[in-house]
Enzyme design. Structure first.
Site, PDB file in Angstrom:
ATOM      1  N   HIS A 282       0.827  -1.209   0.000  1.00 14.62           N
ATOM      2  CA  HIS A 282       0.000   0.000   0.000  1.00 14.62           C
ATOM      3  C   HIS A 282       0.863   1.261   0.000  1.00 14.62           C
ATOM      4  O   HIS A 282       0.566   2.230   0.694  1.00 14.62           O
ATOM      5  CB  HIS A 282      -0.951  -0.011   1.214  1.00 14.62           C
ATOM      6  CG  HIS A 282      -2.013  -1.072   1.133  1.00 14.62           C
ATOM      7  ND1 HIS A 282      -3.204  -0.888   0.475  1.00 14.62           N
ATOM      8  CD2 HIS A 282      -2.041  -2.342   1.597  1.00 14.62           C
ATOM      9  CE1 HIS A 282      -3.934  -1.997   0.548  1.00 14.62           C
ATOM     10  NE2 HIS A 282      -3.245  -2.901   1.230  1.00 14.62           N
ATOM     11  N   ASP A 348      -0.566  -4.871   6.035  1.00 14.39           N
ATOM     12  CA  ASP A 348      -1.576  -5.761   5.451  1.00 14.39           C
ATOM     13  C   ASP A 348      -1.302  -5.962   3.962  1.00 14.39           C
ATOM     14  O   ASP A 348      -0.671  -5.138   3.309  1.00 14.39           O
ATOM     15  CB  ASP A 348      -2.987  -5.185   5.643  1.00 14.39           C
ATOM     16  CG  ASP A 348      -3.129  -3.807   5.020  1.00 14.39           C
ATOM     17  OD1 ASP A 348      -2.168  -3.012   5.134  1.00 14.39           O
ATOM     18  OD2 ASP A 348      -4.177  -3.526   4.411  1.00 14.39           O
ATOM     19  N   GLU A 349      -1.827  -7.053   3.462  1.00 14.13           N
ATOM     20  CA  GLU A 349      -1.886  -7.328   2.018  1.00 14.13           C
ATOM     21  C   GLU A 349      -0.554  -7.103   1.300  1.00 14.13           C
ATOM     22  O   GLU A 349      -0.511  -6.510   0.231  1.00 14.13           O
ATOM     23  CB  GLU A 349      -2.994  -6.484   1.371  1.00 14.13           C
ATOM     24  CG  GLU A 349      -4.365  -6.848   1.912  1.00 14.13           C
ATOM     25  CD  GLU A 349      -5.506  -6.028   1.295  1.00 14.13           C
ATOM     26  OE1 GLU A 349      -6.586  -6.604   1.119  1.00 14.13           O
ATOM     27  OE2 GLU A 349      -5.324  -4.836   1.002  1.00 14.13           O
ATOM     28  N   VAL A 350       0.528  -7.569   1.911  1.00  7.14           N
ATOM     29  CA  VAL A 350       1.815  -7.524   1.219  1.00  7.14           C
ATOM     30  C   VAL A 350       1.761  -8.599   0.135  1.00  7.14           C
ATOM     31  O   VAL A 350       1.558  -9.772   0.442  1.00  7.14           O
ATOM     32  CB  VAL A 350       2.978  -7.798   2.196  1.00  7.14           C
ATOM     33  CG1 VAL A 350       4.314  -7.717   1.455  1.00  7.14           C
ATOM     34  CG2 VAL A 350       2.949  -6.804   3.357  1.00  7.14           C
TER      35      VAL A 350
END
Ligand SMILES: *[C@@H]1O[C@H](CO)[C@@H](O)[C@H](O)[C@H]1NC(C)=O
Ligand SMILES: *[C@@H]1O[C@H](CO)[C@@H](O)[C@H](O)[C@H]1NC(C)=O
Ligand SMILES: *[C@@H]1O[C@H](CO)[C@@H](O)[C@H](O)[C@H]1NC(C)=O
Ligand SMILES: *[C@@H]1O[C@H](CO)[C@@H](O)[C@H](O)[C@H]1NC(C)=O
Ligand SMILES: *[C@@H]1O[C@H](CO)[C@@H](O)[C@H](O)[C@H]1NC(C)=O
Ligand SMILES: *[C@@H]1O[C@H](CO)[C@@H](O)[C@H](O)[C@H]1NC(C)=O
Length: 579
Positions: A282, A348-350
């Site tokens: 992100h 998050d969401e790597v």
């Protein structure tokens, strides 16, 4: 006939009783009328404190914080109150109102006693640092008294005090609930709202309005997800190119002055602001100013490389990333630390496929990526600790990538119950934002477009990833401690509702948050179960929430209606019971 009259009289009085949101630990109220007006003598530990409309405390001392709280509470009572016709039977409001022509007793004294001393931690607490409990009494001769251990507890008591009053249809302000005796304290220590100001920019006055409503709900955290791959609205004077290249437009940014103003506004209301700069995922938009640090900026097809466009992560083995983060953090963290105990490092969401494109890594093999990620987190959390702050991370870091984090770290879970169970079993402190219950952006449909063809057919009727919409009843049913042992439950500090902002901005944020976030607010303050262990019900909550919604609207927040007026005029939650 007489019985009917008696019953309707009972129903007329029933709705406003105990209509405090979130419901206090223990409440007893009567049915005597007291009026309240401009003449209200307020003392704080024996000193007179004159209340002044719109008083802004010049500094963070206990007395100034309390003065600000008193002036806001009195303003809410006298200026921003409402006539509760929606809460009484059809055309029956006037019959419920106190007689204007009888002799009036006024609430003329408000005595505030703070029994403990505030410390620096009171205004930037870790979970558990502040005792927010309070007692409130209002006698039938018009004397009100608040006792609390901390000035934060005084603020919570003032909010409860303000909720005792209504506006008469002829104008004056009254309560019909004296005498009042309330004893109250929160169940959870961390009670928050997450705002995403990267997907859509939120103006300052909107952020202030959210903080006001957070405080009225006795919530105490505002988590600001300040940057993401879509835009970088946060000004970092040491790296001005980040917002100069990454903001959506000139001026759609948060300057250091604006950041301090948000933090100050929040502290005055007993709310702690927690800033998040999400990393290493992100982070895409930083490619506009620092292309050498980012991998996979705007990579296509994006669904291979990230959860939503545009993609972009910090490179994971690039020796220039550490000095960049050192500069970024040594600019930002000293501006956070005076007002907050926490800094949220994201995580998050790597997306490991981004590292296929990363010239310093060149593979998505977790045997290679995870050790690099471990190193990244270790160094980054060290920066946060060095600034005197406690790191927060999203759950994937420990739960999905098996990266170890310190036991001081607060892990924010969004994937739900199993993750909370395993994280707390490993001894991690957790807050819950379970997306199946507490993501308020869900269920309003896709924001992606679908070209005609296969994907159009497959995705019809265009639900979003986390549909359905989370009705307040669903939000209210959620217990962040469900299914945990006592030991595990202790480690659940609380939770946050999330408002990811792909389709949210200042125009609709009020209705997205309120009153649904209030439902989570009551779970977090009052607990899922009442003092006798009973599961709290929608039937009990609905009339109170409907009343609180009227207060929010009267105070300038465009909260959505809870039910149609036919239901709220019914006297209790059974009027519109599913059969
Ligand atoms: C008010 O409360 C008292 C004491 O509980 C009760 O006797 C009285 O009937 C109530 N009056 C009304 C109008 O409800
Ligand atoms: C509130 O009252 C109870 C019972 O008298 C007392 O034990 C408690 O310490 C009081 N709390 C505060 C914050 O004054
Ligand atoms: C990371 O970079 C260092 C220095 O350039 C290099 O020696 C090492 O092999 C790299 N690690 C990986 C996993 O590519
Ligand atoms: C890792 O990358 C390769 C392409 O290099 C791809 O085929 C594979 O599906 C990726 N693995 C995962 C788990 O996405
Ligand atoms: C996670 O890492 C620890 C060492 O830090 C290791 O003992 C454990 O086996 C790993 N678990 C998984 C599922 O990879
Ligand atoms: C409490 O009620 C909720 C629904 O509101 C339900 O999901 C939950 O299972 C209940 N818990 C207990 C322990 O009864």
């Amino acid at each position: 006939m007489l019985l009917k009259a008696f019953l309707s009289c009972l129903l007329l009085t029933v709705t406003s009783v105990q209509a405090i949101w979130p419901i206090p630990d223990s409440v007893s109220t009567g049915n005597s009328t007291l009026w309240i007006g401009e003449v209200l003598h307020v003392t704080y530990n024996g000193d007179r404190i004159p209340w002044i409309r719109n008083y802004i405390p010049p500094k963070f001392t206990s007395k100034e914080i309390v003065k600000g709280g008193v002036s806001r509470a009195v303003k809410n009572i006298l200026d921003d109150n409402f006539v509760p016709w929606k809460l009484y039977r059809r055309l029956a409001l006037e019959k419920t109102e106190p007689n204007l022509w009888k002799p009036k007793t006024y609430v003329s004294w408000l005595e505030i006693v703070q029994t403990g001393k505030d410390t620096a931690k009171t205004f930037k607490p870790l979970a558990g640092d502040v005792d927010e409990s309070y007692n409130l009494t209002v006698s039938i001769n018009g004397k009100a008294k608040i006792t609390a251990v901390s000035s934060t507890g005084v603020l919570r008591a003032l909010e409860t005090f303000s909720q005792l009053f209504f506006q008469h249809s002829q104008g004056p302000i009254y309560t019909n609930q004296a005498p009042v005796q309330i004893s109250d304290a929160p169940v959870f220590e961390h009670r928050g709202v997450l705002l995403d100001v990267s997907r859509n920019y939120l103006p300052l006055d909107t952020v202030y309005r959210v903080i006001d409503a957070i405080a009225w709900n006795k919530m105490n955290r505002l988590h600001i997800h300040a940057t993401d791959s879509q835009s970088w609205p946060l000004e970092i004077p040491a790296l001005p190119e980040l917002h100069q290249k990454g903001a959506y437009a000139h001026g759609k940014t948060y300057s250091p002055v604006a950041v301090a103003a948000i933090q100050t506004y929040a502290v005055q209301r007993g709310v702690e602001v927690i800033f998040e700069i999400d990393s290493p995922g992100h982070f895409g938009v930083a490619a506009l100013s620092h292309p050498e640090l980012i991998t996979g900026w705007d990579a296509q097809p994006w669904s291979t490389y990230c959860a939503e466009p545009p993609c972009g992560q910090l490179q994971l083995n690039n020796s220039k990333v550490d000095p960049f983060l050192d500069t970024l953090m040594s600019d930002l963290l000293p501006r956070v630390a005076p007002y907050s105990a926490y800094f949220h490092t994201g995580g998050d969401e790597v997306n490991f496929n981004e590292y296929n494109l990363d010239p310093t890594v060149g593979t998505n093999d977790s045997a290679v990526v995870v050790p690099l990620l471990q190193d990244f987190i270790d160094k980054h959390h060290a920066r946060v600790r060095k600034a005197g702050l406690t790191p927060m991370v999203w759950e994937e870091i420990p739960a999905s990538y098996n990266v170890s984090v310190g036991k001081d770290v607060v892990v924010q879970s969004w994937l739900g119950d199993e993750a909370i169970k395993s994280l707390t079993a490993q001894g991690h402190k957790v807050i819950s934002s379970n997306y199946n219950y507490w993501y308020l952006d869900c269920g309003r449909g896709q924001w992606l477009n679908f070209a005609e063809g296969e994907s159009f057919e497959e995705n019809y009727p265009f639900n979003d990833w986390c549909y359905p919409y989370k009705n307040w009843r669903l939000i209210y049913s959620y217990d962040p401690r469900a299914g945990l042992t006592d030991e595990e439950a202790e480690l659940v500090l609380g939770g946050e509702v999330g408002a990811w902002a792909e389709t949210i901005d200042e125009v609709n944020i009020d209705g997205i948050l309120w009153p649904r976030a209030s439902a989570a607010g009551e779970v977090l303050w009052s607990g899922r179960f009442d003092a006798s262990g009973e599961n709290r019900t929608q039937i009990d909550a609905a009339p109170r929430l409907a009343e609180f919604r009227e207060r929010l609207v009267a105070r300038g927040v465009n909260a959505e209606p809870v039910q149609m007026t036919y239901c709220t005029q019914g006297g209790d939650g059974n009027t519109c019971l599913f059969q």
